[in-house]
Scaffold this motif. Structure first.
Motif, PDB file in Angstrom:
ATOM      1  N   TYR A   3       0.819  -1.116   0.143  1.00 51.21           N
ATOM      2  CA  TYR A   3       0.029  -0.082  -0.062  1.00 51.21           C
ATOM      3  C   TYR A   3       1.037   1.108   0.084  1.00 51.21           C
ATOM      4  CZ  TYR A   3      -3.522   3.363   1.721  1.00 51.21           C
ATOM      5  OH  TYR A   3      -4.104   4.622   1.839  1.00 51.21           O
ATOM      6  N   ASP A   4       0.678   2.013  -0.800  1.00 52.38           N
ATOM      7  CA  ASP A   4       1.646   3.427  -1.022  1.00 52.38           C
ATOM      8  C   ASP A   4       1.068   4.660  -0.770  1.00 52.38           C
ATOM      9  OD1 ASP A   4       3.468   1.307  -2.202  1.00 52.38           O
ATOM     10  OD2 ASP A   4       2.994   1.899  -4.306  1.00 52.38           O
ATOM     11  N   LEU A   5       1.915   5.335  -0.224  1.00 56.82           N
ATOM     12  CA  LEU A   5       1.451   6.776   0.236  1.00 56.82           C
ATOM     13  C   LEU A   5       2.403   7.590  -0.156  1.00 56.82           C
ATOM     14  CD1 LEU A   5       0.595   6.794   3.991  1.00 56.82           C
ATOM     15  CD2 LEU A   5      -0.902   6.986   1.996  1.00 56.82           C
ATOM     16  N   ALA A   6       2.192   8.919  -0.783  1.00 59.89           N
ATOM     17  CA  ALA A   6       3.144   9.776  -0.996  1.00 59.89           C
ATOM     18  C   ALA A   6       3.101  11.369  -0.032  1.00 59.89           C
ATOM     19  CB  ALA A   6       3.100  10.496  -2.323  1.00 59.89           C
ATOM     20  N   VAL A   7       4.014  11.684   0.364  1.00 60.10           N
ATOM     21  CA  VAL A   7       3.918  12.914   1.337  1.00 60.10           C
ATOM     22  C   VAL A   7       4.864  13.917   0.880  1.00 60.10           C
ATOM     23  CG1 VAL A   7       4.544  13.760   3.720  1.00 60.10           C
ATOM     24  CG2 VAL A   7       3.325  11.355   3.242  1.00 60.10           C
ATOM     25  N   TRP A   8       4.364  15.125   0.853  1.00 62.73           N
ATOM     26  CA  TRP A   8       5.263  16.252   0.122  1.00 62.73           C
ATOM     27  C   TRP A   8       4.993  17.700   0.966  1.00 62.73           C
ATOM     28  CZ3 TRP A   8       1.240  14.266  -3.300  1.00 62.73           C
ATOM     29  CH2 TRP A   8       0.332  15.039  -3.561  1.00 62.73           C
ATOM     30  N   GLU A   9       5.916  18.402   0.512  1.00 64.22           N
ATOM     31  CA  GLU A   9       5.987  19.885   1.262  1.00 64.22           C
ATOM     32  C   GLU A   9       5.177  20.562   0.238  1.00 64.22           C
ATOM     33  OE1 GLU A   9       9.563  21.532   2.272  1.00 64.22           O
ATOM     34  OE2 GLU A   9      10.590  19.489   2.438  1.00 64.22           O
ATOM     35  N   SER A  10       4.044  21.065   0.627  1.00 59.27           N
ATOM     36  CA  SER A  10       3.312  22.298  -0.118  1.00 59.27           C
ATOM     37  C   SER A  10       2.106  22.534   0.530  1.00 59.27           C
ATOM     38  CB  SER A  10       2.956  21.753  -1.553  1.00 59.27           C
ATOM     39  OG  SER A  10       1.789  21.055  -1.702  1.00 59.27           O
ATOM     40  N   GLU A  11       1.293  23.648   0.236  1.00 62.27           N
ATOM     41  CA  GLU A  11      -0.204  23.845   0.622  1.00 62.27           C
ATOM     42  C   GLU A  11      -0.918  22.669   0.244  1.00 62.27           C
ATOM     43  OE1 GLU A  11      -0.962  26.572   2.713  1.00 62.27           O
ATOM     44  OE2 GLU A  11       1.252  26.958   2.711  1.00 62.27           O
ATOM     45  N   ARG A  12      -1.865  22.451   1.076  1.00 61.61           N
ATOM     46  CA  ARG A  12      -2.864  21.268   0.735  1.00 61.61           C
ATOM     47  C   ARG A  12      -3.508  21.690  -0.412  1.00 61.61           C
ATOM     48  NH1 ARG A  12      -4.995  16.700   3.247  1.00 61.61           N
ATOM     49  NH2 ARG A  12      -7.030  16.101   2.636  1.00 61.61           N
ATOM     50  N   THR A  18      -6.330  17.999  -8.512  1.00 61.72           N
ATOM     51  CA  THR A  18      -5.085  18.679  -8.181  1.00 61.72           C
ATOM     52  C   THR A  18      -3.910  18.065  -7.557  1.00 61.72           C
ATOM     53  OG1 THR A  18      -6.509  20.787  -8.202  1.00 61.72           O
ATOM     54  CG2 THR A  18      -4.349  21.011  -7.336  1.00 61.72           C
ATOM     55  N   ALA A  19      -4.248  17.415  -6.532  1.00 61.04           N
ATOM     56  CA  ALA A  19      -3.346  16.691  -5.679  1.00 61.04           C
ATOM     57  C   ALA A  19      -2.726  15.759  -6.606  1.00 61.04           C
ATOM     58  CB  ALA A  19      -3.824  15.988  -4.438  1.00 61.04           C
ATOM     59  N   GLY A  20      -3.295  14.856  -7.510  1.00 64.15           N
ATOM     60  CA  GLY A  20      -2.653  13.838  -8.251  1.00 64.15           C
ATOM     61  C   GLY A  20      -1.903  14.543  -9.366  1.00 64.15           C
ATOM     62  N   ARG A  21      -2.301  15.466  -9.769  1.00 61.99           N
ATOM     63  CA  ARG A  21      -1.417  16.458 -10.797  1.00 61.99           C
ATOM     64  C   ARG A  21      -0.035  16.799 -10.108  1.00 61.99           C
ATOM     65  NH1 ARG A  21      -5.806  19.182 -12.497  1.00 61.99           N
ATOM     66  NH2 ARG A  21      -4.971  21.087 -11.581  1.00 61.99           N
ATOM     67  N   VAL A  22      -0.164  17.377  -8.882  1.00 62.52           N
ATOM     68  CA  VAL A  22       1.029  17.730  -8.158  1.00 62.52           C
ATOM     69  C   VAL A  22       1.778  16.602  -7.850  1.00 62.52           C
ATOM     70  CG1 VAL A  22       1.896  18.597  -5.856  1.00 62.52           C
ATOM     71  CG2 VAL A  22      -0.030  19.778  -7.275  1.00 62.52           C
ATOM     72  N   VAL A 111      -1.943   6.932  -3.074  1.00 64.33           N
ATOM     73  CA  VAL A 111      -1.710   6.780  -4.459  1.00 64.33           C
ATOM     74  C   VAL A 111      -2.401   5.654  -5.434  1.00 64.33           C
ATOM     75  CG1 VAL A 111       0.229   5.855  -5.891  1.00 64.33           C
ATOM     76  CG2 VAL A 111       0.881   7.259  -3.982  1.00 64.33           C
ATOM     77  N   GLN A 112      -2.960   4.528  -4.387  1.00 66.16           N
ATOM     78  CA  GLN A 112      -4.056   3.672  -4.942  1.00 66.16           C
ATOM     79  C   GLN A 112      -5.481   4.263  -5.273  1.00 66.16           C
ATOM     80  OE1 GLN A 112      -0.921   1.756  -3.101  1.00 66.16           O
ATOM     81  NE2 GLN A 112      -2.254   3.250  -1.970  1.00 66.16           N
ATOM     82  N   GLN A 113      -5.532   5.083  -4.517  1.00 61.38           N
ATOM     83  CA  GLN A 113      -7.184   5.728  -4.650  1.00 61.38           C
ATOM     84  C   GLN A 113      -7.120   7.089  -5.406  1.00 61.38           C
ATOM     85  OE1 GLN A 113      -9.850   5.390  -1.249  1.00 61.38           O
ATOM     86  NE2 GLN A 113      -9.041   3.309  -0.827  1.00 61.38           N
TER      87      GLN A 113
END
Length: 122
Positions: A3-12, A18-22, A111-113
């Motif tokens: 099960y994969d997650l992505a975590v990053w620095e930015s405004e939500r 939009t999150a998928g594009r980012v 990432v899955q959903q």
């Protein structure tokens, strides 16, 4: 399988699309190719906090770590970490990882959903 997650620095981001594009832009820039950058200070601190809760899989003698690859720090580059966890611990570990990201002002993306991870306050 993980099960994969992505975590990053930015405004939500405003929404999941939009999150998928980012995420895709960050992945292409920081993880898809060489050379990768060292993790940013905030992402490094986030990884340290994750590893305070569960050890790195490379050091897991008791088989209690949820992480599917290690060392976990190798899953990060610049302002992004993209990491997997075993399905057997995904619910607990992903909830913790999402809450920890939120508490540190980081974005957590499923990432899955293809959607932002909801947090208690949102």
């Amino acid at each position: 399988m993980s099960y994969d997650l992505a975590v990053w620095e930015s405004e939500r981001p405003a929404d999941d699309k939009t999150a998928g594009r980012v995420f895709n832009e960050l992945y292409d820039r920081y993880l898809d190719g060489e050379p990768e950058e060292p993790p940013s200070e905030r992402i490094g601190a986030y990884i340290t906090a994750l590893l305070e809760r569960w050890c790195d899989i490379t050091e897991d003698e008791e088989e209690t770590s949820p992480w599917s690859v290690g060392p976990l720090i190798d899953s990060a580059s610049g302002p992004l970490i993209y990491f997997g966890m075993s399905w057997s611990m995904a619910e607990e570990a992903s909830a913790y990882a999402a809450a920890l990201a939120d508490s540190r002002g980081l974005v957590c993306f499923d990432v899955q959903q293809n959607r932002l991870r909801p947090t208690l306050g949102r």
